[in-house]
Motif scaffolding. Structure first.
Motif, short mmCIF file in Angstrom:
data_model
loop_
_atom_site.label_atom_id
_atom_site.label_comp_id
_atom_site.label_asym_id
_atom_site.label_seq_id
_atom_site.Cartn_x
_atom_site.Cartn_y
_atom_site.Cartn_z
N GLY A 61 -4.56 1.84 7.74
CA GLY A 61 -3.42 1.50 6.89
C GLY A 61 -2.92 2.66 6.07
O GLY A 61 -1.79 2.62 5.57
N TRP A 62 -3.75 3.70 5.93
CA TRP A 62 -3.33 4.90 5.21
C TRP A 62 -2.03 5.45 5.79
O TRP A 62 -1.11 5.85 5.04
CB TRP A 62 -4.43 5.94 5.26
N SER A 63 -1.94 5.47 7.09
CA SER A 63 -0.73 5.99 7.74
C SER A 63 0.24 4.89 8.13
O SER A 63 1.46 5.05 8.03
CB SER A 63 -1.11 6.82 8.97
N SER A 64 -0.28 3.74 8.58
CA SER A 64 0.60 2.68 9.07
C SER A 64 1.47 2.08 7.96
O SER A 64 2.63 1.70 8.20
CB SER A 64 -0.21 1.58 9.74
N ALA A 65 0.93 2.00 6.74
CA ALA A 65 1.72 1.45 5.64
C ALA A 65 2.91 2.35 5.33
O ALA A 65 4.03 1.87 5.11
CB ALA A 65 0.84 1.28 4.40
N VAL A 66 2.67 3.66 5.32
CA VAL A 66 3.76 4.61 5.05
C VAL A 66 4.77 4.63 6.19
O VAL A 66 5.99 4.62 5.96
CB VAL A 66 3.17 6.03 4.82
N GLY B 270 5.42 2.25 8.37
CA GLY B 270 6.18 1.01 8.39
C GLY B 270 7.24 0.97 7.30
O GLY B 270 8.36 0.51 7.53
N LEU B 271 6.88 1.47 6.11
CA LEU B 271 7.85 1.47 5.01
C LEU B 271 9.00 2.43 5.30
O LEU B 271 10.16 2.14 5.00
CB LEU B 271 7.15 1.85 3.70
N ARG B 272 8.69 3.58 5.88
CA ARG B 272 9.74 4.53 6.23
C ARG B 272 10.73 3.91 7.22
O ARG B 272 11.95 4.09 7.11
CB ARG B 272 9.14 5.79 6.84
N ALA B 273 10.21 3.15 8.16
CA ALA B 273 11.08 2.50 9.14
C ALA B 273 11.99 1.48 8.46
O ALA B 273 13.18 1.37 8.80
CB ALA B 273 10.24 1.82 10.22
N LEU C 190 13.49 -8.43 3.05
CA LEU C 190 12.56 -7.57 3.78
C LEU C 190 11.56 -6.90 2.84
O LEU C 190 10.47 -6.51 3.26
CB LEU C 190 13.35 -6.50 4.55
N ALA C 191 11.90 -6.80 1.56
CA ALA C 191 11.05 -6.10 0.60
C ALA C 191 9.72 -6.81 0.37
O ALA C 191 8.74 -6.18 -0.04
CB ALA C 191 11.78 -5.94 -0.74
N ASP C 192 9.66 -8.10 0.65
CA ASP C 192 8.43 -8.86 0.41
C ASP C 192 7.27 -8.36 1.26
O ASP C 192 6.12 -8.45 0.85
CB ASP C 192 8.66 -10.34 0.67
N GLU C 193 7.55 -7.86 2.46
CA GLU C 193 6.50 -7.39 3.36
C GLU C 193 6.48 -5.87 3.51
O GLU C 193 5.62 -5.34 4.23
CB GLU C 193 6.67 -8.04 4.74
N ALA C 194 7.40 -5.18 2.85
CA ALA C 194 7.48 -3.73 2.99
C ALA C 194 6.25 -3.05 2.42
O ALA C 194 5.84 -3.33 1.30
CB ALA C 194 8.75 -3.21 2.29
N GLY C 195 5.67 -2.15 3.19
CA GLY C 195 4.51 -1.38 2.73
C GLY C 195 3.20 -2.14 2.72
O GLY C 195 2.20 -1.62 2.24
N LYS C 196 3.18 -3.34 3.27
CA LYS C 196 1.96 -4.16 3.25
C LYS C 196 1.23 -4.10 4.59
O LYS C 196 1.84 -3.85 5.63
CB LYS C 196 2.28 -5.62 2.92
N VAL C 197 -0.08 -4.36 4.54
CA VAL C 197 -0.90 -4.47 5.75
C VAL C 197 -1.65 -5.80 5.64
O VAL C 197 -2.77 -5.86 5.13
CB VAL C 197 -1.89 -3.30 5.87
N PRO C 198 -1.04 -6.90 6.07
CA PRO C 198 -1.60 -8.25 5.87
C PRO C 198 -2.99 -8.47 6.44
O PRO C 198 -3.74 -9.32 5.95
CB PRO C 198 -0.58 -9.16 6.56
N ALA C 199 -3.36 -7.72 7.47
CA ALA C 199 -4.66 -7.93 8.10
C ALA C 199 -5.81 -7.72 7.12
O ALA C 199 -6.85 -8.38 7.20
CB ALA C 199 -4.82 -7.00 9.30
N TRP D 94 0.81 -1.21 0.00
CA TRP D 94 0.00 0.00 0.00
C TRP D 94 0.85 1.26 0.00
O TRP D 94 0.31 2.37 -0.11
CB TRP D 94 -0.93 0.01 1.22
N ALA D 95 2.14 1.10 0.15
CA ALA D 95 3.04 2.24 0.14
C ALA D 95 4.29 1.87 -0.65
O ALA D 95 4.70 0.70 -0.68
CB ALA D 95 3.42 2.66 1.57
#
Length: 206
Positions: free
Chosen positions: A107-112, A114-117, A54-63, A38-39
């Motif tokens: 996820g609008w904010s959490s995806a971004v 998480g990806l920044r981290a 790590l890129a496989d899960e980057a920017g994703k919100v699996p829930a 999502w990001a």
């Protein structure tokens, strides 16, 4: 003139196909979009991250994808159930659809974030923005919510699976036996007597 309120002529029956198709399509779209990033990031750090596990899960919100599968399963159950059970499962679909919608909003904010981290761990963080998958997940969640709400409201008037798919009962077996032709029944009695070791020509067993 036919009575529109007569059994089997409920106008809600016509909504069965469109609503179920909408629900299945929306749940499928949400499930697919929920398993995509999502990001996305840009710059040197993003390029480095792309070559790491790590890129496989980057920017994703699996829930989101997981809850969307619950909605999809609810539609499968709605197709094969009837009455209060069907309505209860549709209500569960409403709750699950609301859950997906909540995940999309958060996820609008959490995806971004998480990806920044993740990008911070590999280099200088560049621009980070949302992908089209977030919007598709939101669209699918809204459509799922609408379809499941309509299912709760209209399910009592929808067609149900025929009784021929139900497990046979003792009463049903007796009724079926009554429909057997007398000549065929005599042949069946003859074979049954021989199978039990009795002489079918000696009359009824004592």
């Amino acid at each position: 003139m036919a009575d529109p309120a007569a059994p089997g002529r409920d106008p809600r029956r016509r909504t069965f196909g469109p609503v179920v198709l909408l629900g299945l399509a929306a749940a499928t779209l949400t499930a697919v979009a929920g398993n995509q990033p999502w990001a996305q990031g840009h710059g040197q750090a993003a390029d480095r991250l792309a070559g790491m596990p790590l890129a496989d899960e980057a920017g994703k919100v699996p829930a989101a994808g997981a809850i969307a599968l619950v909605v999809l399963a609810c539609w499968g159950v709605v197709l094969v159930t009837r009455g209060r059970v069907r309505r209860a499962v549709a209500a569960l679909g409403v709750v699950a659809s609301l859950g997906v919608l909540v995940v999309v909003v958060t996820g609008w904010s959490s995806a971004v974030t998480g990806l920044r981290a993740d990008l911070t761990e590999v280099g200088t963080v560049g621009a980070v923005d949302h992908t089209v998958w977030l919007w598709l997940a939101g669209l699918g969640a809204l459509a799922s919510l609408a379809a499941t709400v309509l299912a709760v409201r209209w399910a009592p008037g929808w067609p149900e699976m025929g009784s021929r798919y139900d497990a046979p009962t003792a009463g049903g077996g007796a009724a079926a036996a009554d429909l057997v032709d007398p000549a065929d029944r005599s042949s069946l009695d003859l074979w049954k007597a021989m199978d039990e070791g009795r002489d079918p020509t000696s009359g009824p067993a004592e």
